[in-house]
Each structure stands twice: as structure tokens, then as C-alpha cells.
Design an enzyme around this catalytic site. Structure first.
Site, PDB file in Angstrom:
ATOM      1  N   GLU A   1       2.026   9.135   5.686  1.00 20.60           N
ATOM      2  CA  GLU A   1       1.185   9.902   4.861  1.00 20.60           C
ATOM      3  C   GLU A   1       1.609  11.244   6.141  1.00 20.60           C
ATOM      4  O   GLU A   1       1.896  12.379   5.404  1.00 20.60           O
ATOM      5  CB  GLU A   1       0.307   9.640   5.215  1.00 20.60           C
ATOM      6  CG  GLU A   1       0.052   8.796   3.829  1.00 20.60           C
ATOM      7  CD  GLU A   1       0.303   6.883   4.281  1.00 20.60           C
ATOM      8  OE1 GLU A   1       0.362   6.812   5.495  1.00 20.60           O
ATOM      9  OE2 GLU A   1       0.031   6.308   3.687  1.00 20.60           O
TER      10      GLU A   1
ATOM     11  N   GLN B   1      -0.778   7.203  -2.875  1.00 17.56           N
ATOM     12  CA  GLN B   1      -1.248   5.819  -2.698  1.00 17.56           C
ATOM     13  C   GLN B   1      -2.233   5.237  -3.764  1.00 17.56           C
ATOM     14  O   GLN B   1      -2.563   5.263  -4.283  1.00 17.56           O
ATOM     15  CB  GLN B   1      -0.313   4.160  -2.822  1.00 17.56           C
ATOM     16  CG  GLN B   1      -0.035   3.548  -3.938  1.00 17.56           C
ATOM     17  CD  GLN B   1       1.229   2.763  -2.905  1.00 17.56           C
ATOM     18  OE1 GLN B   1       1.285   1.511  -1.575  1.00 17.56           O
ATOM     19  NE2 GLN B   1       2.710   3.050  -3.195  1.00 17.56           N
ATOM     20  N   PHE B   2      -3.564   5.331  -2.365  1.00 20.04           N
ATOM     21  CA  PHE B   2      -4.281   5.661  -2.896  1.00 20.04           C
ATOM     22  C   PHE B   2      -5.703   6.451  -1.711  1.00 20.04           C
ATOM     23  O   PHE B   2      -4.535   7.143  -0.682  1.00 20.04           O
ATOM     24  CB  PHE B   2      -5.057   4.293  -1.905  1.00 20.04           C
ATOM     25  CG  PHE B   2      -4.857   3.289  -2.931  1.00 20.04           C
ATOM     26  CD1 PHE B   2      -5.842   2.632  -3.489  1.00 20.04           C
ATOM     27  CD2 PHE B   2      -3.791   2.165  -2.844  1.00 20.04           C
ATOM     28  CE1 PHE B   2      -5.803   1.534  -4.979  1.00 20.04           C
ATOM     29  CE2 PHE B   2      -3.554   1.462  -4.010  1.00 20.04           C
ATOM     30  CZ  PHE B   2      -4.663   0.681  -4.878  1.00 20.04           C
ATOM     31  N   ALA B   3      -6.110   6.970  -2.212  1.00 15.90           N
ATOM     32  CA  ALA B   3      -6.783   8.148  -1.341  1.00 15.90           C
ATOM     33  C   ALA B   3      -7.027   8.478   0.011  1.00 15.90           C
ATOM     34  O   ALA B   3      -7.082   8.676   0.502  1.00 15.90           O
ATOM     35  CB  ALA B   3      -7.776   9.088  -2.213  1.00 15.90           C
TER      36      ALA B   3
ATOM     37  N   PHE C   1      -5.391   6.776   1.943  1.00 12.83           N
ATOM     38  CA  PHE C   1      -4.691   6.741   3.238  1.00 12.83           C
ATOM     39  C   PHE C   1      -4.477   7.788   3.660  1.00 12.83           C
ATOM     40  O   PHE C   1      -3.603   8.466   3.549  1.00 12.83           O
ATOM     41  CB  PHE C   1      -3.383   5.887   2.275  1.00 12.83           C
ATOM     42  CG  PHE C   1      -3.704   4.470   2.501  1.00 12.83           C
ATOM     43  CD1 PHE C   1      -4.375   3.463   3.130  1.00 12.83           C
ATOM     44  CD2 PHE C   1      -3.071   4.655   1.494  1.00 12.83           C
ATOM     45  CE1 PHE C   1      -4.358   2.390   2.985  1.00 12.83           C
ATOM     46  CE2 PHE C   1      -3.112   2.593   1.170  1.00 12.83           C
ATOM     47  CZ  PHE C   1      -3.972   1.800   1.827  1.00 12.83           C
TER      48      PHE C   1
ATOM     49  N   HIS D   1      -9.632   0.804  -0.302  1.00 13.03           N
ATOM     50  CA  HIS D   1      -9.165   0.992  -1.559  1.00 13.03           C
ATOM     51  C   HIS D   1      -9.873   1.805  -2.499  1.00 13.03           C
ATOM     52  O   HIS D   1      -9.940   1.949  -3.855  1.00 13.03           O
ATOM     53  CB  HIS D   1      -7.979  -0.340  -2.155  1.00 13.03           C
ATOM     54  CG  HIS D   1      -6.965  -0.320  -1.469  1.00 13.03           C
ATOM     55  ND1 HIS D   1      -7.236  -0.697  -0.504  1.00 13.03           N
ATOM     56  CD2 HIS D   1      -5.263  -0.210  -1.640  1.00 13.03           C
ATOM     57  CE1 HIS D   1      -5.912  -1.529   0.112  1.00 13.03           C
ATOM     58  NE2 HIS D   1      -5.250  -1.002  -0.656  1.00 13.03           N
TER      59      HIS D   1
END
Lengths: 349, 325
Positions: free
Chosen positions: B59, B81-83, B85, B126
Site C-alpha cells: 500500500e 482493498q479495504f480502507a 489498509f 475490515h
């Protein structure tokens, strides 16, 4: 106010395409090393005169490696230097006056007093203004090279090159790992210069990494790796020259690891008394060594070398004199606005 | 035509790739037939194979690459993919992207798409809302679309924006929110403007992202059961804030409740209350209130999760307390 590309006075551009002899190349290399050392020395003096806010970070002992990197690039390439890269920055095209202005925090500097010292840069020239977080600039170089590939500019066998600097300390940052891996996945013409100066601020290599040699990591990332003695100017030119040539030919990312010693503290504030005499005795000063070699080989005389120093000091004094007459930033004139968009309420496609 | 919130994002991405050669997408698992963890890029990835690229699980590098490409004239859109991260990219966002214009005068236009918010079973890693820590830093634009039309228009506007935009898209809304959408007729507000989703004179309910729909439901309950006429503001853009719309509304109603799915401490709700208290104090007939998620990590079990963040009933209760002051 965009930073404007400026020409460096007096010293001929090392990026000229004339077929220079090896000796010419080596003399130009020494000139950049001396200019950087003299400029670092002058910045330290300006600090002592209380004319420079913050600390002063020098590239003492790393000039041969750094200058070789900067001078083997050409206009259109990208260079992401770090704090010990005064020599490489100058050789790539940074002007003495901007170094002085930025260190003094002048309104006329490329950073307008909003940022200073080693964070300066000129994006229009491809010289990236580093942030302090080690490894962070490397993925930016990856992104710039990817952009050029999207734009159809990365074709043929004489590619533009993205060069980034890192040290034995920064090699262990997560950002560095992510960026280097991404460069390899994208097979980009990147050259990573690793200056192993033995010490990350005050922490020695035995507490920063456990592999035998940092160059061993090259293969692990999918880079071509090579090593050189960072105190040997000719060796630096040869190793980086080969790496840059390979990258230009499309052979993918290259790593060059130089072994050398930081001949100063982390910054001017740091006496570096943790560097033992025994460690110091194992490393020479690249400028002294190269000057001696060029004298022994009959390329330069003692007087020639003295003139290089004099020329450097003259150029630097002129820049300091000019910068001292220039205005400091005025808080009352600042926009105090961090956004490029003047009004988000007007952004509508 | 009825489309889902996620399809509006896909439409905006596809059109941006079609119309603008500077746009490219970079993120984990987004390329090819797979089309991303939530399938946002499905279909368009196959149409634009050269400009929809998978990234390693890196990231920080994704964000750094977006910065570099933006400086070279591209308009990168990176997908997380998910905030949650985005914490890994925190440094590149706040220390690098956010400071470039201030330091150098150059703009750094890219969009980071951040799937935010909770879904039952998502758990602590998540489900998070990153807008408070992102909006703390000057130089970043932080937006959070709550409607199908905004998912489309705000993404296109974010790509056009000269500043780095943190695009917080609510993943519960991806498939659960569907609406009739015709881009030639739908309301298209500028990127930095708040929207009044429902007019009313009794109390202002301020919200954003997925919580807007709970705020609207609360207004319905209060109208039906208590004959109260609440105004519902959807902030849309959290940084910078549309302070004018907020203060004008409070001037009309004299009462304000801010409802968010985020944690209370130092959050966007706190910022709105600070604004209302310091600049709208003379308009207030009751203490301004906020209703946020509970002050713990986000729980896994659906029952714990449901209790963790505000819903329409709890918003309505706080509005009633405010009215009774």
C-alpha cells in the site's frame, strides 16, 4: 510560483553528449566532488553565523559515489537524492544559488521558505524534493517511470532512467522494500544507489541488517546488483556507469552498493563520537584519494586541483552574497493555503 | 435505469478510462476478469488491460506510485482493498501527497479509493472509517459519497480535482443501495458542497457516508411519530468542510445532531460541533450533540456490531433529547 530550471554557471554541463575521454570524465567528477564539499563546508560556516535555520546535513565522504550518480544521468532522467547527495544533486543540475537560498529559507528559493535544507528539489528538472521518511521517494520514482511508460516514452534501447538514493539504514524501511519490489515487478529502468556508510545515525550495521552484504538483496528483489568501493572515484564511475547503461538498454532495475564511511555526524549538531578511530582508519577520504590518484597519473597537477577548489569557493561566495541580499518569507504575504484547487465548491466536471 | 452504488463507481471509472488517457487504475486484484475483491473493476479491467494493473500487496508503494505518476501528468486512481489498509499508506498520504503543493507549488492529482465502513462480520480490520485521521492533514481532500449519483459524479470530480482525493466509498452501500440514475438529469453538486437531503425547520441532523441513510430514516420516524420536521445535511466533502451550508441550516433550526459511524474522539463530528459552537453559538437553542460509534475497536459478532454504531432509532432519541432541552 513554479521553480524555474536554472543553468549552473561556469562549470560545463557534465551531461553534454561530446565524446569525453575517460580523463575528462574523471576531472569533471572531481570538480563536482570538490564543489559539493566546498558547499557543505560553507553551509556549516553559515550555520555557525546563525544564517541557516535548522541543521546542516553534509555528504562528506560520500561525494565520489553521489557525484558519479548525478553526472551519469542526463536531462529527462529522474533523480531522487537523499541527505548525503549534495554532489549528485549539483552534478544532475541543481544550482548553487538554490542550495544556498533553500538552506537560508529565502523566499526566492524553490521551497520559498516553506521547507528547507535537504528537502529542496525541482520537479521540473526531475530532481525530486525528498521527504524525511527513508524509502518514501523510491516508489515515487517508480510511479514517474510507470507514467512515462503509459505515455509511450519508455521505448527503445536508450531509455530514460530513474535513480534513487538510499543508505544502509534506509534499506530496512518497509517503504523501500515495497518500492524496490514494485520496480522489479514492472521491470523499470531504475538505478538504486545504496551508500553503505556503516552507520544509520549512530547505529552500526550489525544492529540494522543481518545479511552478509546488502548487494545480496538485489537478486532477492529481481535487481541486477553490483558493488563498488565508495571511496574510489573511478570504481564509482565504472559501477554506476555500467548500471545506468544496463537500465537504459532495457535490462531492468539495477542496484549499486558502495562501501564507504560517513566522514561527519548525522547533521552538524552531531559530533559523531561513536565513530571510533579504528573504524575511521579503515576508510579514506574519496576526494583526497582521487586527487592523489589524478596527480600520480599526471592528469592534474597540484595547482590544477587547487584551482578547482578556488573556482568552487568563488562560485559559492557569489551565491552566498546574492542570497544574503534576498528577502526572507513574509508571514503576512503567505497564502497559508495547502490546496492546489482554489475552491472545491467550484470543482464540477 | 436502476443501478447500485458500486455500479455507479464502475461507470465513473470506465468512462474516465474511456475519455482520458491520463487515467489508470492500480490496486490489488483489480485486473483482468477477476475485477477486484468487490468487483468494482469487473468488465472495465478487461476493456482497458493496459491501464488497469494489479499491484503487489504494497500500500505504501501504491500511494507513492500514484504520487509519482501524478507528478508526471497522469491521473492515477488507486484502489485499496479495504480502507483499513490505508494505514500502511498513511505516510505517503499525509507526509508526501498532502505537502507537495504547499512545498513546491506543484499539484499532485490522484484519487485513492477507500472502501470504508462496517458490514456484519467484518470485524476490527475490515470495517473502519479513516476520514478523521486523513482529514486532519491539510492538503488532502476527503470525500464520502452517500448516494448513487454522488458515487458517480464525485468520483469523476475527484479525478478532475488538482489535489489528492481520499475517496471514502461505503462498502455496505455497494450492493445494498440502488437508485434510478440518469446522469443527464441527476443532481450534480460541486465536489466541495454539502447537500441538504431533506429540508426542515426543527432540528438539523448532519451526517455523511452510510450514516446519511440512518439520518434520513430518523427524520422519517420523527416526522411520523413526533410531528417533527428535521433537516438532514449530507456533508459529502469532509475536508474542506462546507461550513456555510452547516451554519445556515443551524441558523434556521437552532438545534443540531451530528451522526457518524466513526469514533467520537477528534473526529469529523467533533469538528462540526466545534464549528457550530464557536461560529453558530448565537443560533443555538440547545447544546449541539453528536452520536458516534462506541469507543472500542469494531466488533466481529453481528449483534455486537449492530450495537456499536448509531442507527435511526438512536439518532431519533438524541434529536428528541435535543428538542426537549
Amino acid at each position: 510560483m513554479k521553480p524555474q530550471p536554472q543553468k549552473l554557471p561556469s562549470i560545463a554541463s557534465p551531461k553534454a553528449s561530446d565524446p569525453a575521454s575517460i580523463n575528462d570524465l574523471r576531472v569533471r567528477h572531481l570538480r563536482w566532488m570538490i564543489l559539493a564539499r566546498a558547499l557543505d563546508d560553507r553551509m556549516c560556516k553559515l550555520k555557525a553565523q546563525n544564517l541557516v535555520p535548522g541543521s546542516v546535513f553534509t555528504g562528506r565522504g560520500q561525494e565520489a559515489f553521489s557525484a558519479a550518480g548525478g553526472m551519469l544521468l542526463r536531462p529527462g532522467d529522474v533523480f531522487a537524492p537523499l541527505i548525503r547527495d549534495q554532489a549528485g544533486r549539483l552534478a544532475f543540475g541543481e544550482t548553487i544559488i538554490d542550495v544556498v537560498r533553500t538552506c537560508m529559507g529565502k523566499r526566492t528559493s524553490s521551497m520559498r521558505g516553506r521547507d528547507g535544507n535537504i528537502h529542496r528539489g525541482n520537479i521540473d528538472l526531475g530532481l525530486l524534493p525528498m521527504i524525511s521518511h527513508l524509502g518514501a521517494m523510491v516508489s515515487v520514482v517508480v510511479g514517474m517511470l510507470m507514467a512515462r511508460r503509459f505515455q509511450g516514452k519508455l521505448v527503445g534501447n536508450d531509455l530514460c532512467v530513474g535513480m534513487a538514493s538510499i543508505g544502509d539504514g534506509g534499506m530496512n524501511a518497509g517503504a523501500l522494500h515495497e518500492a524496490v519490489n514494485a520496480a522489479a515487478v514492472e521491470k523499470l529502468p531504475m538505478v538504486l544507489l545504496v551508500a553503505n556508510n556503516q552507520v544509520a545515525y549512530s547505529t552500526f550495521n550489525d544492529r540494522t541488517y543481518a545479511c552478509k552484504d546488502l548487494v545480496d538483496r538485489a537478486a532477492g528483489y529481481g535487481f541486477n546488483g553490483q558493488s563498488c568501493d565508495g571511496t574510489d572515484a573511478a570504481a564509482c564511475l565504472a559501477a554506476i556507469g555500467d548500471a545506468v547503461a544496463r537500465a537504459r538498454r532495457g535490462e531492468g532495475p539495477q542496484m549499486v552498493v558502495a562501501t564507504l564511511l560517513r566522514l561527519a555526524g548525522h547533521g552538524l549538531h552531531d559530533p559523531a563520537d561513536y565513530i571510533t578511530p579504528e573504524l575511521k582508519s579503515r576508510f579514506g577520504d574519496c576526494i583526497q584519494l582521487d586527487s592523489n590518484t589524478l596527480k600520480i597519473q599526471g592528469v592534474l597537477s597540484e595547482q590544477d586541483i587547487e584551482r578547482l577548489w578556488e573556482d568552487a569557493r568563488t562560485l559559492i561566495s557569489a551565491a552566498v552574497e546574492q542570497a544574503q541580499t534576498e528577502p526572507d518569507p513574509d508571514p503576512g504575504q503567505e497564502t497559508w493555503n495547502a490546496y492546489a484547487e482554489p475552491d472545491l465548491k467550484k470543482v464540477r466536471t | 435505469m436502476t443501478i447500485a452504488y458500486l455500479e455507479a463507481i464502475r461507470l465513473a471509472l470506465g468512462e474516465s478510462l474511456d475519455e482520458d488517457p491520463r487515467v489508470f487504475l492500480y490496486g490489488q486484484d483489480i485486473a483482468g476478469a477477476f475485477g477486484g475483491a468487490f468487483k468494482v473493476t469487473k468488465g472495465i479491467a478487461e476493456r482497458h488491460q493496459d491501464r488497469v494493473l494489479n499491484s503487489p500487496i504494497s500500500e505504501d508503494a501504491m500511494a507513492g506510485i500514484a504520487i509519482g505518476a501524478a507528478l508526471e501528468g497522469m491521473r492515477p486512481v488507486i484502489e485499496f482493498q479495504f480502507a483499513d489498509f490505508a494505514t500502511i499508506a498513511f505516510n505517503q498520504f499525509v507526509n508526501h501527497a498532502a505537502t507537495i503543493h504547499w512545498r513546491t507549488g506543484r499539484s499532485c492529482p490522484f484519487v485513492a479509493r477507500l472502501p470504508v465502513g462496517g458490514t456484519p462480520g467484518g470485524g476490527p480490520f475490515h470495517s473502519q472509517m479513516p476520514e478523521s485521521w486523513l482529514s486532519h492533514h491539510p492538503g488532502l481532500v476527503v470525500v464520502a459519497p452517500a448516494t448513487v449519483a454522488d458515487a458517480y459524479f464525485m468520483l469523476k470530480d475527484a479525478i478532475a480535482c488538482l489535489d489528492p482525493v481520499m475517496f471514502c466509498e461505503h462498502k455496505y452501500l455497494y450492493y445494498h443501495l440502488k437508485a434510478d440514475f440518469d446522469k443527464t438529469r441527476a443532481e450534480h453538486l460541486p465536489l466541495g458542497a454539502a447537500a441538504i437531503r431533506r429540508g426542515g425547520g426543527d432540528c438539523t441532523i448532519i451526517s455523511y457516508s452510510g450514516m446519511v441513510h440512518e439520518a434520513l430514516r430518523a427524520a422519517e420516524i420523527l416526522s411520523r411519530d413526533h410531528d417533527l420536521d428535521c433537516e438532514v445535511i449530507d456533508l459529502r466533502c469532509l475536508r474542506p468542510l462546507d461550513t456555510e451550508t452547516i451554519l445556515n441550516s443551524v441558523a434556521r433550526t437552532g438545534r443540531v445532531v451530528v451522526a457518524t459511524e466513526s469514533w467520537p474522539f477528534g473526529g469529523v463530528a467533533a469538528e462540526v460541533l466545534a464549528l457550530v459552537s464557536s461560529e453558530g453559538f448565537s443560533h443555538l437553542d440547545a447544546p449541539p450533540r453528536r452520536l458516534c460509534a462506541l469507543d472500542t475497536p469494531i466488533p466481529f459478532h453481528p449483534d455486537l456490531f449492530a450495537a456499536h454504531h448509531p442507527d435511526a432509532e438512536r439518532i431519533a432519541d438524541v434529536v428528541l433529547e435535543t428538542m426537549a432541552f
